[in-house]
Design an enzyme around this catalytic site. Structure first.
Site, short mmCIF file in Angstrom:
data_model
loop_
_atom_site.label_atom_id
_atom_site.label_comp_id
_atom_site.label_asym_id
_atom_site.label_seq_id
_atom_site.Cartn_x
_atom_site.Cartn_y
_atom_site.Cartn_z
N CYS A 72 0.82 -1.21 0.00
CA CYS A 72 0.00 0.00 0.00
C CYS A 72 0.86 1.26 0.00
CB CYS A 72 -0.94 0.00 1.21
SG CYS A 72 -1.84 1.53 1.39
N CYS A 77 -1.45 1.70 -3.09
CA CYS A 77 -2.45 2.77 -2.90
C CYS A 77 -1.85 4.18 -2.85
CB CYS A 77 -3.22 2.56 -1.60
SG CYS A 77 -3.50 0.86 -1.15
N LYS A 80 0.07 5.32 -6.09
CA LYS A 80 -0.97 5.37 -7.14
C LYS A 80 -1.83 6.62 -6.98
CE LYS A 80 -4.80 4.27 -6.29
NZ LYS A 80 -5.36 2.95 -6.10
N TYR A 212 -9.16 -3.19 -11.07
CA TYR A 212 -8.84 -1.90 -10.43
C TYR A 212 -7.62 -1.23 -11.09
CZ TYR A 212 -11.38 -3.09 -6.03
OH TYR A 212 -12.30 -3.39 -5.06
N GLU A 216 -7.36 2.27 -13.28
CA GLU A 216 -6.71 3.41 -12.62
C GLU A 216 -5.52 3.92 -13.45
OE1 GLU A 216 -8.01 2.42 -8.01
OE2 GLU A 216 -5.97 1.93 -8.62
N HIS A 471 -26.74 21.73 -0.22
CA HIS A 471 -26.98 22.30 -1.53
C HIS A 471 -26.04 23.47 -1.80
CE1 HIS A 471 -29.33 23.13 -5.10
NE2 HIS A 471 -29.30 24.41 -4.78
N GLU A 476 -26.11 15.47 -2.38
CA GLU A 476 -27.51 15.62 -1.94
C GLU A 476 -28.44 14.73 -2.76
OE1 GLU A 476 -29.42 19.46 -2.62
OE2 GLU A 476 -28.02 19.90 -4.25
P1 NDP Z 1 -8.25 -7.51 -10.44
O1 NDP Z 1 -8.41 -8.80 -9.78
O2 NDP Z 1 -9.01 -6.32 -9.96
O3 NDP Z 1 -8.52 -7.65 -12.00
C1 NDP Z 1 -7.81 -8.55 -12.76
C2 NDP Z 1 -8.18 -8.35 -14.21
O4 NDP Z 1 -7.27 -9.08 -15.02
C3 NDP Z 1 -9.58 -8.83 -14.54
O5 NDP Z 1 -10.16 -7.92 -15.42
C4 NDP Z 1 -9.32 -10.17 -15.23
O6 NDP Z 1 -10.26 -10.45 -16.23
C5 NDP Z 1 -8.00 -9.91 -15.92
N1 NDP Z 1 -7.20 -11.10 -16.17
C6 NDP Z 1 -6.81 -12.04 -15.31
N2 NDP Z 1 -6.04 -12.95 -15.91
C7 NDP Z 1 -5.97 -12.60 -17.21
C8 NDP Z 1 -5.34 -13.15 -18.35
N3 NDP Z 1 -4.60 -14.25 -18.27
N4 NDP Z 1 -5.48 -12.53 -19.54
C9 NDP Z 1 -6.22 -11.41 -19.65
N5 NDP Z 1 -6.84 -10.82 -18.60
C10 NDP Z 1 -6.71 -11.41 -17.39
O7 NDP Z 1 -6.67 -7.27 -10.40
P2 NDP Z 1 -5.74 -5.99 -10.43
O8 NDP Z 1 -4.44 -6.51 -10.88
O9 NDP Z 1 -6.35 -4.85 -11.16
O10 NDP Z 1 -5.67 -5.58 -8.90
C11 NDP Z 1 -5.26 -6.55 -7.93
C12 NDP Z 1 -5.95 -6.32 -6.62
O11 NDP Z 1 -5.38 -5.19 -5.99
C13 NDP Z 1 -7.44 -5.99 -6.71
O12 NDP Z 1 -8.24 -7.13 -6.78
C14 NDP Z 1 -7.66 -5.24 -5.43
O13 NDP Z 1 -7.86 -6.17 -4.43
C15 NDP Z 1 -6.33 -4.54 -5.20
N6 NDP Z 1 -6.39 -3.12 -5.61
C16 NDP Z 1 -7.28 -2.28 -4.99
C17 NDP Z 1 -7.33 -0.96 -5.35
C18 NDP Z 1 -8.30 -0.05 -4.69
O14 NDP Z 1 -8.85 -0.40 -3.64
N7 NDP Z 1 -8.59 1.12 -5.26
C19 NDP Z 1 -6.46 -0.40 -6.38
C20 NDP Z 1 -5.61 -1.38 -6.98
C21 NDP Z 1 -5.58 -2.67 -6.59
P3 NDP Z 1 -11.65 -11.20 -15.95
O15 NDP Z 1 -12.53 -10.23 -15.24
O16 NDP Z 1 -12.10 -11.55 -17.31
O17 NDP Z 1 -11.29 -12.39 -15.10
#
Ligand code: NDP
Length: 498
Positions: A72, A77, A80, A212, A216, A471, A476
């Site tokens: 983080c 976090c 980022k 996510y 982002e 407001h 709101e």
């Molecule tokens: P996520 O789990 O959010 O998303 C992973 C994405 O990668 C999905 O869209 C998935 O697709 C895709 N994917 C997985 N494997 C493949 C593949 N082999 N080929 C193509 N696409 C693939 O992961 P992130 O890496 O974005 O983030 C990791 C974690 O970090 C999050 O789950 C969250 O817990 C945390 N995080 C939280 C944040 C916040 O609170 N603001 C900010 C950043 C990270 P599909 O949906 O089709 O499976």
């Protein structure tokens, strides 16, 4: 603290930590990220003798994974969000012209300057976290931890020296790391670790993933002026969020100039003279300075020797724990991303607090996963708490009322930005209880934190309606959505029209 009694919450509790004089520590924590630091400090405050280990980190290079503060603070976090602030100025400067600002001179963006500021802040926070530990009396060892027995941890320092410590309890808080899809040329791509420390600003970016991180970073780099191609496998990004909100995020990304490629994945990366060529499964070739894989994270369990000591893992490699975060070995506990429950920093903090209270505070406290708000820091952001419309329909026994609002934020009426703010409340038709709230628009995370308190208190729609709005604000709208947009039956029930 052997045999000592503690006064907690007005009651005298017998400490769980008794008669452990023969251990070096009451608690040894492996991993000094958000969860590990919280658990270590709170346990020490309850009187436990605590040791913690974490690798030292290099502020620029991402070669060594580690650093007190964890993902983080060091490569998640915090950095980022600093980049999100940087990226958001792109749109703000465009909008400013409509508000009378004459921006006649050429406006430049200096990536190196922002990165230096970001790195300075990370170093500052890393030092604060170290101070928090030492002020609590926690002993920090800079090295990689490994469990060699139910009460034994080995720490390998950077120079290779191995140190062994015994502890009555061991806590695994080693987090997670980015995973990469196994496609030809995958080594040419970066992950979010490197994305936060790139030496040169990437003018052309291809991002793979619809979660996510991908959304982002698409917003960050586009806001700074890069050409961004975002590829994801589904029809919409952000699987698991409310479908209307997912569509709003996709629309907003496109509206701000991100080239969105739904139902698309990458099949190969090839090095070229000018960068990296990304091939898609539709036969497209997109050349980029940087290809970012944001395809999920996996628990950091590989180098901990867990199977050898009998700690069970699930099929994703995460540590299996009970409701109190205890593993299959009674002296070994685990919290945070390494357990793959709900992978968010504030959740790891909650799990760390509950662990300390349970093991050293004489109170049996389980983490409560209800109504945890979360946000995606796209530009503009998305924030949610409770159930999405789809989840509510799936889980409900009776009918669901859905209240929606889609409006042009006041600021956009002047700047002419074509970007609607979307809000939604999902309500149980019988009890009137608000089951979920979502918002995609400026300040959504700041607004949603307050809504989360209301939902945690069991607020009804009538109570939302009786609340007087602020407001003029976007917030709101959450207390003025009078008419339901639709009434839908819970799964298996006949549809009732309004
Ligand atoms: P996520 O789990 O959010 O998303 C992973 C994405 O990668 C999905 O869209 C998935 O697709 C895709 N994917 C997985 N494997 C493949 C593949 N082999 N080929 C193509 N696409 C693939 O992961 P992130 O890496 O974005 O983030 C990791 C974690 O970090 C999050 O789950 C969250 O817990 C945390 N995080 C939280 C944040 C916040 O609170 N603001 C900010 C950043 C990270 P599909 O949906 O089709 O499976």
């Amino acid at each position: 603290m052997a045999g000592r009694k503690m006064l907690i919450g007005g009651e005298e509790n017998q400490s769980n930590v008794e008669d452990e004089a023969h251990y070096d520590f009451d608690l040894f924590v492996i991993g000094a990220g958000s969860g590990g630091v919280r658990a270590a400090r709170f346990s020490a405050n309850f009187g436990a003798k605590v040791g913690i280990c974490e690798l030292p980190f290099h502020p620029i290079s991402s070669e060594v994974i580690g650093g007190v503060g964890g993902t983080c603070v060091i490569r998640g976090c915090v950095p980022k969000k600093i980049l999100v602030y940087g990226g958001a100025f792109g749109g703000e400067l465009e909008d400013a012209k409509s508000f009378g600002w004459e921006l006649n001179e050429k406006i430049d963006f200096n990536w190196k300057k922002l990165l230096q500021k970001k790195t300075d802040e990370i170093i500052r926070l890393n030092n604060i976290y170290k101070r928090l530990l030492s002020n609590a009396g926690v002993k920090l060892y800079e090295g990689e931890g490994r469990i060699v027995g139910p009460n034994e941890v080995q720490v390998t320092q950077i120079d290779g020296t191995k140190l062994s410590y015994s502890a009555k309890h061991i806590l695994i808080a080693t987090g997670s790391r980015a995973q990469r899809p196994n496609i030809p040329g995958q080594e040419l791509a970066i992950t979010s670790d490197e994305a936060l420390s790139l030496e040169e600003f990437p003018k052309r970016v291809v991002i793979l993933g619809g979660g996510y991180i991908s959304v982002e970073f698409a917003s960050i780099w586009r806001g700074m002026g890069a050409n961004v191609d975002l590829c994801f496998r589904k029809e919409l990004p952000l699987r698991g969020f409310d479908d209307e909100m997912r569509a709003a995020v996709a629309r907003n990304l496109e509206g701000r100039g991100v080239q969105v490629h739904p139902r698309t994945t990458l099949t190969e990366l090839v090095k070229t003279d000018r960068g990296v060529m990304a091939r898609t499964d539709h036969g497209e070739e997109i050349e980029a300075d940087v290809v970012l894989f944001a395809t999920g994270r996996s628990p950091n369990t590989k180098r901990l020797n867990l199977e050898a000591v009998g700690v069970e893992l699930d099929q994703t490699g995460a540590v299996k724990v009970d409701e109190y975060s205890r593993t299959s070995v009674p002296t070994i506990w685990a919290i945070g991303d390494v357990t793959n429950r709900m992978n968010l920093t504030p959740v790891a903090l909650m799990e760390g607090t509950c662990f300390a209270k349970t093991v050293f505070g004489g109170q049996n406290i389980k983490p409560d996963y209800n109504y945890i708000a979360c946000a995606v820091f796209s530009i503009p952001p998305l924030a949610v708490v409770g159930l999405s419309e789809e989840q509510a329909i799936e889980q409900a026994n009776g009918d669901i009322l859905v209240f929606t609002s889609s409006f042009n934020p006041m600021k956009n009426t002047i700047s002419q930005r074509q970007e609607k703010t979307i809000m939604k409340l999902v309500v149980d038709a019988e009890t009137d209880k608000v089951l979920g709230a979502s918002m995609c628009g400026p300040d959504a995370p700041e607004i949603m934190q307050g809504i989360a308190i209301a939902l945690k208190c069991g607020a009804t729609k009538a109570q939302f309606d009786s609340t007087v709005g602020i407001h003029p604000s976007a917030a709101e709208e959450f207390v003025t959505m009078r008419e339901a947009s639709r009434r839908v039956p819970g799964a298996g029930k006949p549809k009732t029209n309004l």
